[in-house]
Design an enzyme around this catalytic site. Structure first.
Site, PDB file in Angstrom:
ATOM      1  N   LYS A  32       0.848  -1.318   0.111  1.00 33.86           N
ATOM      2  CA  LYS A  32      -0.099  -0.033  -0.098  1.00 33.86           C
ATOM      3  C   LYS A  32       0.860   1.204   0.016  1.00 33.86           C
ATOM      4  O   LYS A  32       0.540   2.373  -0.626  1.00 33.86           O
ATOM      5  CB  LYS A  32      -1.002   0.189   1.274  1.00 33.86           C
ATOM      6  CG  LYS A  32      -1.979  -1.166   1.382  1.00 33.86           C
ATOM      7  CD  LYS A  32      -2.814  -1.148   0.119  1.00 33.86           C
ATOM      8  CE  LYS A  32      -2.614  -2.380  -0.491  1.00 33.86           C
ATOM      9  NZ  LYS A  32      -3.568  -2.769  -1.931  1.00 33.86           N
ATOM     10  N   ARG A  75       2.731  13.916 -14.310  1.00 37.99           N
ATOM     11  CA  ARG A  75       2.200  13.822 -15.697  1.00 37.99           C
ATOM     12  C   ARG A  75       1.286  15.204 -15.829  1.00 37.99           C
ATOM     13  O   ARG A  75       0.546  15.025 -16.814  1.00 37.99           O
ATOM     14  CB  ARG A  75       1.780  12.546 -15.946  1.00 37.99           C
ATOM     15  CG  ARG A  75       2.941  11.774 -16.025  1.00 37.99           C
ATOM     16  CD  ARG A  75       2.307  10.239 -16.346  1.00 37.99           C
ATOM     17  NE  ARG A  75       1.695  10.130 -17.649  1.00 37.99           N
ATOM     18  CZ  ARG A  75       0.397  10.008 -17.917  1.00 37.99           C
ATOM     19  NH1 ARG A  75      -0.220   9.885 -16.910  1.00 37.99           N
ATOM     20  NH2 ARG A  75       0.091   9.910 -19.158  1.00 37.99           N
ATOM     21  N   LYS A  96      -1.783  15.215 -14.455  1.00 40.96           N
ATOM     22  CA  LYS A  96      -3.140  14.754 -14.675  1.00 40.96           C
ATOM     23  C   LYS A  96      -4.009  14.978 -13.362  1.00 40.96           C
ATOM     24  O   LYS A  96      -4.443  14.078 -12.641  1.00 40.96           O
ATOM     25  CB  LYS A  96      -3.367  13.146 -14.940  1.00 40.96           C
ATOM     26  CG  LYS A  96      -2.416  12.757 -16.155  1.00 40.96           C
ATOM     27  CD  LYS A  96      -2.973  13.521 -17.520  1.00 40.96           C
ATOM     28  CE  LYS A  96      -2.016  13.426 -18.553  1.00 40.96           C
ATOM     29  NZ  LYS A  96      -2.396  13.956 -19.779  1.00 40.96           N
ATOM     30  N   GLN A 140      -7.382  13.758 -12.177  1.00 38.13           N
ATOM     31  CA  GLN A 140      -7.466  12.126 -11.831  1.00 38.13           C
ATOM     32  C   GLN A 140      -7.364  12.161 -10.200  1.00 38.13           C
ATOM     33  O   GLN A 140      -7.616  11.248  -9.633  1.00 38.13           O
ATOM     34  CB  GLN A 140      -6.620  11.390 -12.525  1.00 38.13           C
ATOM     35  CG  GLN A 140      -6.630  11.280 -13.981  1.00 38.13           C
ATOM     36  CD  GLN A 140      -7.715  11.022 -14.389  1.00 38.13           C
ATOM     37  OE1 GLN A 140      -8.519  10.185 -13.878  1.00 38.13           O
ATOM     38  NE2 GLN A 140      -8.199  11.620 -15.354  1.00 38.13           N
ATOM     39  N   HIS A 197      -9.829   8.894  -4.881  1.00 43.90           N
ATOM     40  CA  HIS A 197      -8.766   8.213  -4.964  1.00 43.90           C
ATOM     41  C   HIS A 197      -7.590   8.687  -3.882  1.00 43.90           C
ATOM     42  O   HIS A 197      -6.821   7.817  -3.340  1.00 43.90           O
ATOM     43  CB  HIS A 197      -8.004   9.176  -6.426  1.00 43.90           C
ATOM     44  CG  HIS A 197      -6.569   8.813  -6.515  1.00 43.90           C
ATOM     45  ND1 HIS A 197      -6.294   7.567  -7.580  1.00 43.90           N
ATOM     46  CD2 HIS A 197      -5.301   9.210  -6.029  1.00 43.90           C
ATOM     47  CE1 HIS A 197      -4.781   7.475  -7.404  1.00 43.90           C
ATOM     48  NE2 HIS A 197      -4.396   8.639  -6.618  1.00 43.90           N
ATOM     49  N   HIS A 218      -8.999   6.773  -0.649  1.00 46.57           N
ATOM     50  CA  HIS A 218      -8.623   5.116  -0.554  1.00 46.57           C
ATOM     51  C   HIS A 218      -6.964   5.127  -0.329  1.00 46.57           C
ATOM     52  O   HIS A 218      -6.643   4.288   0.429  1.00 46.57           O
ATOM     53  CB  HIS A 218      -8.972   4.752  -1.988  1.00 46.57           C
ATOM     54  CG  HIS A 218      -8.758   3.403  -2.134  1.00 46.57           C
ATOM     55  ND1 HIS A 218      -9.438   2.566  -1.790  1.00 46.57           N
ATOM     56  CD2 HIS A 218      -7.758   2.658  -2.887  1.00 46.57           C
ATOM     57  CE1 HIS A 218      -8.936   1.265  -2.105  1.00 46.57           C
ATOM     58  NE2 HIS A 218      -7.742   1.335  -2.688  1.00 46.57           N
ATOM     59  N   LYS A 267     -12.311  -2.703 -20.130  1.00 44.67           N
ATOM     60  CA  LYS A 267     -11.920  -1.623 -19.330  1.00 44.67           C
ATOM     61  C   LYS A 267     -13.272  -1.363 -18.557  1.00 44.67           C
ATOM     62  O   LYS A 267     -13.035  -0.852 -17.002  1.00 44.67           O
ATOM     63  CB  LYS A 267     -11.493  -0.488 -20.125  1.00 44.67           C
ATOM     64  CG  LYS A 267     -12.116   0.122 -20.924  1.00 44.67           C
ATOM     65  CD  LYS A 267     -11.425   1.282 -21.791  1.00 44.67           C
ATOM     66  CE  LYS A 267     -12.156   1.881 -22.670  1.00 44.67           C
ATOM     67  NZ  LYS A 267     -11.567   3.013 -23.397  1.00 44.67           N
ATOM     68  N   THR A 302     -14.563  -1.255 -12.758  1.00 44.93           N
ATOM     69  CA  THR A 302     -15.590  -0.623 -11.681  1.00 44.93           C
ATOM     70  C   THR A 302     -16.211  -1.897 -11.111  1.00 44.93           C
ATOM     71  O   THR A 302     -16.539  -2.009  -9.932  1.00 44.93           O
ATOM     72  CB  THR A 302     -16.242   0.236 -12.305  1.00 44.93           C
ATOM     73  OG1 THR A 302     -15.440   1.355 -12.551  1.00 44.93           O
ATOM     74  CG2 THR A 302     -17.095   1.020 -10.803  1.00 44.93           C
ATOM     75  N   ARG A 343     -19.746  12.116 -15.722  1.00 44.29           N
ATOM     76  CA  ARG A 343     -18.494  12.358 -14.839  1.00 44.29           C
ATOM     77  C   ARG A 343     -17.480  12.891 -15.672  1.00 44.29           C
ATOM     78  O   ARG A 343     -16.160  12.741 -15.729  1.00 44.29           O
ATOM     79  CB  ARG A 343     -17.931  10.766 -14.606  1.00 44.29           C
ATOM     80  CG  ARG A 343     -18.867   9.955 -13.651  1.00 44.29           C
ATOM     81  CD  ARG A 343     -18.826  10.510 -12.293  1.00 44.29           C
ATOM     82  NE  ARG A 343     -17.457  10.631 -11.928  1.00 44.29           N
ATOM     83  CZ  ARG A 343     -17.483  10.580 -10.519  1.00 44.29           C
ATOM     84  NH1 ARG A 343     -18.262  11.102  -9.543  1.00 44.29           N
ATOM     85  NH2 ARG A 343     -16.116  10.537 -10.103  1.00 44.29           N
TER      86      ARG A 343
END
Length: 330
Positions: A126, A139, A141, A144, A149, A152, A206, A210, A268
């Protein structure tokens, strides 16, 4: 006032000593397991970097191209997850465990020590997975780096440090084994996606990532729920089962909402992604188009799906200029 502060400090130190003294003596020899302070400092540095320092350092810099690093990173985690699942199975889940009320083996038998080792290795994985967010920052991003995220990735290492410290094995380790099983699939997907557009044809599944996450939380919650219907169970740390049940239920709700918003309502799409898709470009994430980004192929306009954005990646865009050319003609 000063005396009250001293008393509060004394009580805090006493509670800390009590918590550390209760750790499993077999785990104290492992890296970062002597005290919760180093682990907490790592997570604080992680949060500081991804929420404040990283975005500011990258503000006037071009995003890093980390394709090779991400491929190595993702497939390394695939191999590590396979090894962890195997060790969990050999340490009890495929040998002596009943899959119902399984107590922590506190002995120094080879199998018990093997379970302690793999429990620590799961926790340490983890810490390694914090790199998911670091890749996002480097990068650029930023879309994201969502609440889901960060919550978690920061909650798991912190809570599992205590779980491994007090109960390395038994019923509570079911959650870890299932989580690593899911990560085998997840990081394999990310590794292929990071390899580039030529692997896109192998990533048709993909949208089911989820769903796999949702199945994980259902299995974990059901397994923990058994405890409440048993006449007797000698598992030593029921509080861990309570936390696992709450964790599984809470994340099931979050991921279910993500599924509904992403695949049912299609709401989303971030503002940045919407702006980019209108200009004939796509959002990048581990080699796959996501967050309802527009995938333009041969001048045709297609809706693409959303995938859970907790790990690294990028996307590809084909013949977007052709589409824009036709728009300009019109």
């Amino acid at each position: 006032m000063l005396q009250e502060i001293r008393e509060i400090g004394t009580h805090a130190v006493a509670i800390y000593d009590y918590l550390v003294a209760g750790l499993d003596p077999r785990i104290k020899g492992y890296f970062l397991m002597q005290s919760p302070i180093p682990m907490s400092l790592i997570l604080l540095c992680y949060l500081s970097f991804v929420l404040y320092l990283g975005p500011r350092l990258m503000a006037n810099r071009k995003p890093f191209q980390l394709k090779e690093a991400m491929i190595v990173y993702n497939f390394f985690l695939v191999a590590l997850s396979i090894y962890i699942v195997y060790e969990f199975l050999m340490s009890g889940w495929a040998t002596t465990y009943t899959w119902r009320c399984d107590a922590v083996d506190t002995s120094d038998s080879p199998q018990a020590l093997r379970m302690v080792q793999v429990a620590w290795l799961f926790w340490f994985s983890k810490i390694i997975e914090l790199m998911d967010t670091i890749f996002f920052v480097l990068r650029k991003k930023h879309g994201q780096i969502t609440f889901l995220h960060i919550f978690h990735h920061s909650l798991m290492p912190w809570t599992w440090w205590w779980g491994v410290g007090y109960a390395p094995g038994g019923m509570g380790s079911f959650h870890a084994m299932v989580n690593c099983s899911v990560h085998i699939i997840m990081y394999f997907y990310y590794g292929l996606a990071a390899a580039g557009p030529r692997f896109q044809k192998f990533l048709w599944w993909k949208k089911y990532m989820t769903a796999i996450q949702l199945i994980q939380f259902v299995l974990v919650s059901i397994h923990a729920t058994q405890y409440y219907f048993m006449d007797s169970c000698d598992y030593q740390f029921p509080i861990i089962l309570h936390l696992i049940w709450m964790y599984g239920t809470f994340f099931f709700v979050l991921f279910s909402n993500f599924w509904v918003q992403a695949y049912v309502k299609g709401k989303r799409l971030p503002k940045q992604a919407a702006s980019q898709s209108q200009n004939g470009t796509a959002v990048y994430k581990n080699g796959t188009c996501h967050e309802n980004c527009k995938h333009h192929e041969n001048g045709k306009h297609h809706e693409n799906g959303i995938k859970y954005g907790t790990t690294n990646g990028c996307s590809h865009h084909e013949n977007g200029s052709t589409h824009m050319g036709k728009m300009k003609k019109a």
